[in-house]
Write an enzyme that holds these catalytic residues in place. Structure first.
Site, PDB file in Angstrom:
ATOM      1  N   TYR A 142       0.823  -1.219   0.000  1.00 11.63           N
ATOM      2  CA  TYR A 142       0.000   0.000   0.000  1.00 11.63           C
ATOM      3  C   TYR A 142       0.853   1.264   0.000  1.00 11.63           C
ATOM      4  CZ  TYR A 142      -4.676  -1.951   0.773  1.00 11.63           C
ATOM      5  OH  TYR A 142      -5.885  -2.586   0.633  1.00 11.63           O
ATOM      6  N   LYS A 192       3.328 -15.355   2.291  1.00 15.21           N
ATOM      7  CA  LYS A 192       3.501 -16.073   1.024  1.00 15.21           C
ATOM      8  C   LYS A 192       4.999 -16.326   0.862  1.00 15.21           C
ATOM      9  CE  LYS A 192       1.960 -17.798  -2.855  1.00 15.21           C
ATOM     10  NZ  LYS A 192       1.116 -19.023  -2.898  1.00 15.21           N
ATOM     11  N   ASP A 224      -2.782 -18.381   0.519  1.00 17.30           N
ATOM     12  CA  ASP A 224      -3.780 -19.106  -0.286  1.00 17.30           C
ATOM     13  C   ASP A 224      -4.431 -20.220   0.542  1.00 17.30           C
ATOM     14  OD1 ASP A 224      -1.301 -20.371  -0.289  1.00 17.30           O
ATOM     15  OD2 ASP A 224      -1.368 -20.975  -2.391  1.00 17.30           O
ATOM     16  N   ASP A 248      -6.292  -7.056   3.963  1.00 17.49           N
ATOM     17  CA  ASP A 248      -7.416  -6.402   3.290  1.00 17.49           C
ATOM     18  C   ASP A 248      -8.315  -7.451   2.643  1.00 17.49           C
ATOM     19  OD1 ASP A 248      -8.968  -4.304   2.088  1.00 17.49           O
ATOM     20  OD2 ASP A 248      -7.926  -4.730   0.197  1.00 17.49           O
ATOM     21  N   ASP A 252     -12.227  -9.209   4.120  1.00 14.77           N
ATOM     22  CA  ASP A 252     -13.485  -9.165   3.360  1.00 14.77           C
ATOM     23  C   ASP A 252     -14.039 -10.577   3.222  1.00 14.77           C
ATOM     24  OD1 ASP A 252     -13.546  -6.387   2.881  1.00 14.77           O
ATOM     25  OD2 ASP A 252     -14.151  -6.686   0.788  1.00 14.77           O
TER      26      ASP A 252
HETATM   27  C1  IPM Z   1     -10.344  -1.388   4.031  1.00 16.26           C
HETATM   28  C2  IPM Z   1     -10.625  -0.729   2.712  1.00 16.26           C
HETATM   29  C3  IPM Z   1      -9.477   0.237   2.396  1.00 16.26           C
HETATM   30  C4  IPM Z   1      -8.221  -0.574   2.293  1.00 16.26           C
HETATM   31  C5  IPM Z   1      -9.702   1.100   1.144  1.00 16.26           C
HETATM   32  C6  IPM Z   1     -10.976   1.901   1.228  1.00 16.26           C
HETATM   33  C7  IPM Z   1      -8.527   1.997   0.873  1.00 16.26           C
HETATM   34  O1  IPM Z   1     -10.801  -1.672   1.712  1.00 16.26           O
HETATM   35  O2  IPM Z   1     -10.226  -0.664   5.046  1.00 16.26           O
HETATM   36  O3  IPM Z   1     -10.256  -2.612   4.065  1.00 16.26           O
HETATM   37  O4  IPM Z   1      -7.931  -1.165   1.239  1.00 16.26           O
HETATM   38  O5  IPM Z   1      -7.499  -0.626   3.284  1.00 16.26           O
HETATM   39 MG    MG Z   2     -10.819  -3.683   2.429  1.00 12.82          MG
END
Ligand code: IPM
Ligand code: MG
Length: 365
Positions: A142, A192, A224, A248, A252
């Site tokens: 990032y 990884k 993975d 990240d 999710d």
């Molecule tokens: C998160 C989001 C952020 C990230 C974005 C909005 C920049 O997806 O907080 O997980 O990738 O960190």
């Molecule tokens: Mg995210």
């Protein structure tokens, strides 16, 4: 007690869900006699529109002068499909994380038993799921340099850099070990290392740090394999620690275990968390700004509301108050109230405001 909080509602559904979390905070304030003084700031698309910058200097200063920060969400499709956009809402969030030194992102994944039927996975897979992700937040791909796009004689080319220093790895891994020590003494470090040099360093440093935590069992897992295990046997995990981008993506994925991304809070901290200690932090839902749902009073405010107890615990040292909010959410769910994203047969569908009112009502005692 008196506390100063910065509130950054942001974009999309951000303002709506923040309003509900503030309601709950105020209810707790009047019940337990605390004075939360709130100051609002601009961040993200709304900040670009008003000031030209995704993170205005005033906002950074406001946050630095506060005990903690409550954030809604940033992001607006107005910028998404323009690869040439000079500034994006997300840049504001990344700059804020970096500017405030919030290197440790905690994302707890807890399945409320009453919601097991709202998830896409089988209830027997979800039973007992209760783990926490520790995601490194101010380094890795990032922020690594070089990061650029350029034209060559054979067309465009672009590069991002995944880079970690020993120091960055060590401090985040320590957060993982400390949390594991206070839980079930089991830490999974995700990397990884079979391919990436930065992951090989990650693994080496983690193994070294582990020596100071002989009471914690450390397991290294490839990213993975971890992605697979999260679906196959999520109850396997207790604490996971990983880099910025892996975290990240995996968080999710893991959110689906809790039924909805709308249920997951997060804390981004500038130090090692200890319950009852005052560590500066930023609290936000794990989800995004969901622009298509903005202004419709449908968004689930619970991820933001559940970020409040994390703030109370880690930054303000108010453990009893934190428990009161979590209990309030549990009761409202047990009584059958659901926003659209966690709705199932026989339950009562409510909107953003109604959900906030219900939780605030219970949290206020
Ligand atoms: C998160 C989001 C952020 C990230 C974005 C909005 C920049 O997806 O907080 O997980 O990738 O960190
Ligand atoms: Mg995210």
């Amino acid at each position: 007690m008196q506390f100063k909080l910065a509130v950054l509602p942001g974009d999309g559904i951000g303002p709506e869900i923040t309003t509900e979390a503030v309601k709950v905070l105020k209810a707790i304030g009047s019940r337990f006699n605390h004075d939360f003084s709130l100051e609002y700031g601009l961040l993200g698309g709304v900040a670009i529109d008003k000031t030209g910058a995704a993170l205005p200097g005033d906002t950074l200063k406001l946050c630095r002068d506060s005990d903690a920060v409550l954030l809604g969400a940033v992001g607006d499709p107005k910028w998404d499909n323009d690869p040439q956009a000079r500034v994006r809402p997300e840049d504001g969030l990344l700059a804020l994380r970096k500017g405030l030194g919030l290197f440790a992102n905690l994302r707890p994944i807890k399945v409320f038993p009453v919601l097991v039927n709202a998830a896409n996975l089988k209830p027997e897979v979800l039973r007992g799921v209760d783990f926490i992700f520790v995601r490194e937040l101010t380094g890795g791909i990032y922020f690594g340099l070089p990061r650029k796009r350029w034209q060559t004689s054979r067309g465009w080319r672009a590069v991002d850099t995944m880079s970690y220093s020993e120091r960055e790895i060590e401090r985040i891994v320590r957060v993982g070990f400390e949390l594991a020590r206070a839980r079930l003494q089991k830490l999974v470090s995700v990397d990884k290392a079979n391919v990436l040099e930065s992951s090989r360093l990650w693994r080496q440093v983690t193994t070294e740090v582990a020596k100071a935590y002989p009471d914690v069992e450390l397991e290294h897992m490839f990213v993975d394999a971890c992605a697979m295990r999260l679906i196959q046997n999520p109850a396997y995990f207790d604490v996971l620690v990983t880099s910025n981008m892996f975290g990240d993506i995996l968080t999710d994925e893991a959110s689906m275990l809790a039924g909805s991304l709308g249920m997951l809070p997060s804390a981004s901290l500038a130090g090692v968390p200890r319950e009852g200690a005052g560590i500066f932090g930023l609290y936000e839902p794990s989800h995004g700004s969901a622009p298509r749902r903005a202004g419709l009073n449908v968004a689930n405010p619970l991820a933001t509301i559940l970020s409040i107890p994390m703030m109370l615990r880690y930054s303000l040292g108010l453990v009893r108050e934190a428990q009161a909010v979590e209990d309030a959410v549990g009761e409202v769910l047990s009584e059958g109230y659901r926003t659209y994203d966690i709705m199932s047969e026989g339950k009562v569908k409510v909107g953003t405001r109604e959900m906030g009112d219900l939780v605030a009502g219970k949290a206020g005692g």
